[in-house]
Design an enzyme around this catalytic site. Structure first.
Site, PDB file in Angstrom:
ATOM      1  N   HIS A 142     -13.502  -1.746  -1.533  1.00 14.04           N
ATOM      2  CA  HIS A 142     -12.639  -1.250  -0.455  1.00 14.04           C
ATOM      3  C   HIS A 142     -13.027  -1.887   0.887  1.00 14.04           C
ATOM      4  O   HIS A 142     -12.979  -1.245   1.937  1.00 14.04           O
ATOM      5  CB  HIS A 142     -12.729   0.280  -0.368  1.00 14.04           C
ATOM      6  N   TYR A 159      -2.329   5.639  -4.459  1.00 19.09           N
ATOM      7  CA  TYR A 159      -3.345   6.688  -4.376  1.00 19.09           C
ATOM      8  C   TYR A 159      -2.757   7.910  -5.059  1.00 19.09           C
ATOM      9  O   TYR A 159      -1.584   8.246  -4.832  1.00 19.09           O
ATOM     10  CB  TYR A 159      -3.635   7.061  -2.919  1.00 19.09           C
ATOM     11  N   SER A 199       0.820  -1.211   0.000  1.00 16.53           N
ATOM     12  CA  SER A 199       0.000   0.000   0.000  1.00 16.53           C
ATOM     13  C   SER A 199       0.857   1.266   0.000  1.00 16.53           C
ATOM     14  O   SER A 199       1.942   1.299   0.598  1.00 16.53           O
ATOM     15  CB  SER A 199      -0.888  -0.005   1.254  1.00 16.53           C
ATOM     16  N   THR A 245      -5.892   2.553  -7.040  1.00 15.61           N
ATOM     17  CA  THR A 245      -7.166   2.487  -6.320  1.00 15.61           C
ATOM     18  C   THR A 245      -8.052   3.632  -6.780  1.00 15.61           C
ATOM     19  O   THR A 245      -7.676   4.802  -6.670  1.00 15.61           O
ATOM     20  CB  THR A 245      -6.941   2.552  -4.798  1.00 15.61           C
ATOM     21  N   LYS A 304      -8.226  -0.873  -9.356  1.00 14.64           N
ATOM     22  CA  LYS A 304      -8.897  -1.514  -8.223  1.00 14.64           C
ATOM     23  C   LYS A 304     -10.089  -0.663  -7.791  1.00 14.64           C
ATOM     24  O   LYS A 304      -9.952   0.542  -7.609  1.00 14.64           O
ATOM     25  CB  LYS A 304      -7.897  -1.645  -7.071  1.00 14.64           C
TER      26      LYS A 304
END
Length: 332
Positions: free
Chosen positions: A244, A130, A106, A156, A220
């Site tokens: 999520h 992100y 992440s 994402t 995603k």
């Protein structure tokens, strides 16, 4: 206590993690109906098992974008692994490599990309991104990940703003002072500012990402056939059907319910994966039967870490692997 199934790890984590950490990992948005539906949806799906088929040998390996993994379960991107275990994402990376599967690191890791990469050299690692308002920060992260040998970029798409997770609001959740968002250190003058995500991101930004990197791009957070078609049209290599973990929009579909229309829309042009609500090996088989290539686990990976670090996470993966193989055999 004998750890027999994933809910044993969940019970352990709930008992032993600090309440604020447990609440953060467990949180769903608003009433948590989508979070809970992710799990309930599997209970409504039934197998049509076939008998007297030779199941004496089974091959449960698969490939993600040409990279072979030992079975179709990877580790989804989740933040703040040090809340579950002191070594954090380094332990996650080592467990994934030991089990020969994929780990998606992440943006919001408590270890740096460099530390994650070094902890499991040669492991299959993807990087979840992100996009921040400060685009230079995101650009630098993408280029760091590629230089370190991460093999795909996972964008994402479902977080222009953070969903309302009531327990986190009540608890005033924030990382303990000794933990940092390691990949973003130095990127922002006073730590991560609120609303630092860029809510203006659109499909055109896929072209921007493609200009920065040679890595395949996986998107995603897709839940509809319309968005699946747009993803293919914008040249992504994979789609993760995801809500999520029910942490964003409450009232959306369970991921396994959304999967069918995404698979139909894509028609094999890109690989389709899924996360959300996987708790048993038979859940994995249901997802594969409905057309996905692989699943990714989020919360169960954190429960494994909370139990015994990389050893606990390997236990979780091994249980899923054994249950998946058994379900495959019993379904013929």
């Amino acid at each position: 206590m004998a750890m027999v199934c994933l809910s044993d790890f969940e019970a352990y984590a709930k008992k032993y993690l600090p309440k604020i950490a447990w609440d953060f990992f467990a949180a769903g948005a608003d009433d948590c109906s989508t979070r809970d539906e992710n799990i309930l949806a599997y209970k409504r799906i039934r197998f049509r098992p076939r008998m007297l088929r030779d199941v004496s040998t089974m091959d449960i390996r698969t490939k993600l974008l040409e990279a072979e993994i030992s079975f179709p379960v990877g580790i989804a991107p989740t933040g703040f692994h040090q809340l579950a275990w002191p070594d954090g994402e380094k332990s996650t990376a080592r467990a994934a490599k030991a089990m020969n599967t994929c780990y998606i690191a992440s943006t919001y890791s408590t270890c740096t990309l460099e530390e994650i990469s070094a902890a499991a050299p040669g492991g299959l690692q993807w990087f979840q991104l992100y996009i921040h308002r400060n685009r230079a920060v995101s650009q630098q992260l993408v280029q760091r990940a590629e230089a370190l040998g991460f093999q795909a970029l996972v964008l994402t798409a479902d977080l222009p703003y953070t969903g309302k997770r009531r327990d986190d609001v009540r608890n005033g959740f924030r990382l303990p002072p000794h933990m940092k968002l390691k990949n973003l250190e130095g990127a922002f003058e006073y730590g991560l500012p609120p609303n630092s995500m860029d809510p203006s991101v659109t499909w055109n930004d896929i072209y921007w990402l493609r200009s920065l990197t040679h890595l395949p791009i996986i998107i995603k957070g897709i839940l509809t056939k319309e968005d699946a078609e747009l993803a293919v049209r914008h040249g992504v290599q994979g789609i993760i059907v995801s809500n999520h973990g029910g942490r964003q929009l409450d009232g959306g579909p369970a991921t396994v319910d959304a999967l069918v229309e995404v698979v139909e829309a894509v028609q094999g042009r890109v690989e389709v994966y899924l996360d959300g609500g996987i708790r048993k090996g038979s859940d994995v088989l249901k997802v594969l039967a409905l057309g996905a290539k692989c699943v990714f686990i989020g919360r169960p990976a954190l429960w494994g870490l909370a139990y015994k670090g990389e050893e606990g996470l390997q236990d979780v993966l091994r249980i899923l692997q054994d249950e998946f193989r058994l379900a495959m055999a019993l379904a013929g």
